[in-house]
Enzyme design. Structure first.
Site, short mmCIF file in Angstrom:
data_model
loop_
_atom_site.label_atom_id
_atom_site.label_comp_id
_atom_site.label_asym_id
_atom_site.label_seq_id
_atom_site.Cartn_x
_atom_site.Cartn_y
_atom_site.Cartn_z
N THR A 95 0.82 -1.22 0.00
CA THR A 95 0.00 0.00 0.00
C THR A 95 0.85 1.27 0.00
O THR A 95 0.49 2.27 -0.62
CB THR A 95 -0.94 -0.01 1.22
OG1 THR A 95 -1.82 -1.12 1.09
CG2 THR A 95 -1.77 1.25 1.32
N SER A 152 1.72 -7.54 -0.86
CA SER A 152 2.53 -8.45 -0.04
C SER A 152 1.96 -9.86 0.02
O SER A 152 2.67 -10.80 0.40
CB SER A 152 2.75 -7.87 1.35
OG SER A 152 1.58 -7.90 2.11
N THR A 211 1.57 -4.42 4.22
CA THR A 211 1.40 -4.74 5.64
C THR A 211 0.73 -6.10 5.86
O THR A 211 0.80 -6.65 6.96
CB THR A 211 0.56 -3.66 6.33
OG1 THR A 211 -0.69 -3.55 5.65
CG2 THR A 211 1.27 -2.33 6.34
N ASP A 212 0.08 -6.63 4.82
CA ASP A 212 -0.70 -7.86 5.03
C ASP A 212 0.15 -9.04 5.50
O ASP A 212 -0.33 -9.90 6.24
CB ASP A 212 -1.44 -8.24 3.74
CG ASP A 212 -2.60 -7.29 3.45
OD1 ASP A 212 -2.89 -6.42 4.30
OD2 ASP A 212 -3.21 -7.41 2.37
N1 ASP Z 1 -3.01 -3.70 2.41
C1 ASP Z 1 -1.74 -4.11 2.08
C2 ASP Z 1 -0.62 -3.12 2.44
O1 ASP Z 1 -0.63 -2.54 3.43
C3 ASP Z 1 -1.53 -4.66 0.77
C4 ASP Z 1 -0.29 -5.48 0.85
O2 ASP Z 1 -0.05 -6.12 1.87
O3 ASP Z 1 0.50 -5.42 -0.08
O4 ASP Z 1 0.29 -2.89 1.74
#
Ligand code: ASP
Length: 326
Positions: A14, A58, A90-91
């Site tokens: 993200t 991710s 973050t995932d």
């Molecule tokens: N929502 C996720 C992020 O914070 C998407 C990911 O993990 O790439 O990046």
């Protein structure tokens, strides 16, 4: 003044996402170089090298790619970087952090960060998180602390941090123990002393497969019954409560544990598994008798990372040592 060297790698997530057209969802497009322009203050803190090693959500990172990122990070430290920062989605941050932490042998900090709001959203948190992560990576008191995650002004250790909210800005926490430190007016403050980490060598193979299954009410045993035949090299179960499964699952665990390591964690999200409290069929005492190991404070996903790495260097018989809390 001679500024310290800092290496930053962007992997996507993200923090690097934008919508190409109004009304479309965001996708990873922003390079590490562009991310850097959002934190001009950094120029006064360090001589920065930045590389875009990937632009992935991710969920689609994998162990082979992470090993290549680790290789890059090792090279940066061996060539004089005081610290390394990696930006990613973050995932899966809690998993990549644990993965790197078992393999990171330097005193120099390796810091992971990301964002909950995309680069094009009002109040995007990426620049602030990146600047905080850089401050932590450069701080003298961050040395010998392994891999840490910096989000929302907090510092979490790799082996405790979890994403505990899907969309909130404050999405990360370390259940039971809390953050290991925080940023206070731009300075890095630790709340606890560093501890002795248990390190692993690089895996010699990466083809091993470790399954993670969750115990659920009235679950069938179809997947469990086929785990060995499918060729898995290890199994982690996110068990009920303190590490429990149903009677049917307990029988399957016994069969599987004769052939491959079986690790039981708790699906609750906080707290350790038990060792010697419950004696019913499918309880932790029963599962230990049947050859399973209990994951203790390690959450199911981090338990899977540990088992995958141990199998990868043929050290799965040291699982109990790596799980022991000392
Ligand atoms: N929502 C996720 C992020 O914070 C998407 C990911 O993990 O790439 O990046």
């Amino acid at each position: 003044m001679d500024l310290p060297k800092l290496a930053i790698a962007a992997l996507g997530g993200t923090v690097s996402m934008q919508a190409r057209h109004v009304g479309e969802g965001v996708i990873p497009t922003v390079s590490g170089e562009t991310l850097l322009t959002t934190v001009p203050e950094l120029k006064n803190l360090a001589r920065v090298t930045v590389e875009t090693l990937g632009l992935h959500p991710s969920a689609s990172l994998n162990f082979d790619f992470l090993l290549s990122v680790l290789h890059w990070a090792n090279y940066q430290v061996e060539n004089g970087a005081t610290g390394v920062v990696i930006t990613q989605g973050t995932d899966t941050l809690e998993e990549t952090a644990a993965f790197f932490d078992y393999l990171w042998s330097h005193h120099a900090p390796l810091i992971l960060t990301g964002a909950m709001r995309s680069a094009s959203q009002v109040g995007a948190d990426g620049p602030a998180n990146l600047l905080d992560a850089c401050r932590v990576a450069l701080a003298q008191n961050s040395r010998c602390r392994g891999v840490q995650v910096v989000m929302s002004g907090q510092i979490h250790h790799a082996n405790t941090v979890r994403k505990t909210d899907s969309l909130a800005l404050q999405a990360f926490s370390s259940p039971l123990v809390g953050p290991v430190g925080m940023l206070v007016e731009g300075t890095v403050r630790y709340l606890r002393e560093p501890f002795q980490r248990k390190l692993l060598p690089l895996p010699q193979q990466t083809t091993q497969a470790v399954a993670l299954l969750e115990s659920t009410l009235s679950a069938d045993t179809l997947l469990l019954d086929n785990i060995l035949e499918l060729g898995y090299d290890g199994l982690v179960i996110a068990g009920f409560g303190a590490g429990h499964v149903s009677e049917q699952w307990a029988d399957a665990v016994e069969t599987i544990a004769k052939k491959i390591p079986v690790l039981i964690a708790t699906r609750t999200g906080s707290g350790p598994t038990a060792q010697s409290s419950y004696g019913f069929t499918g309880s932790e005492m029963d599962l230990i008798r049947r050859g399973a190991l209990m994951a203790g404070f390690l959450c199911p996903r981090k338990a899977r990372i540990l088992l995958w790495l141990l199998v990868g260097c043929q050290r799965q018989d040291e699982l109990a040592f790596f799980l022991a809390q000392d």
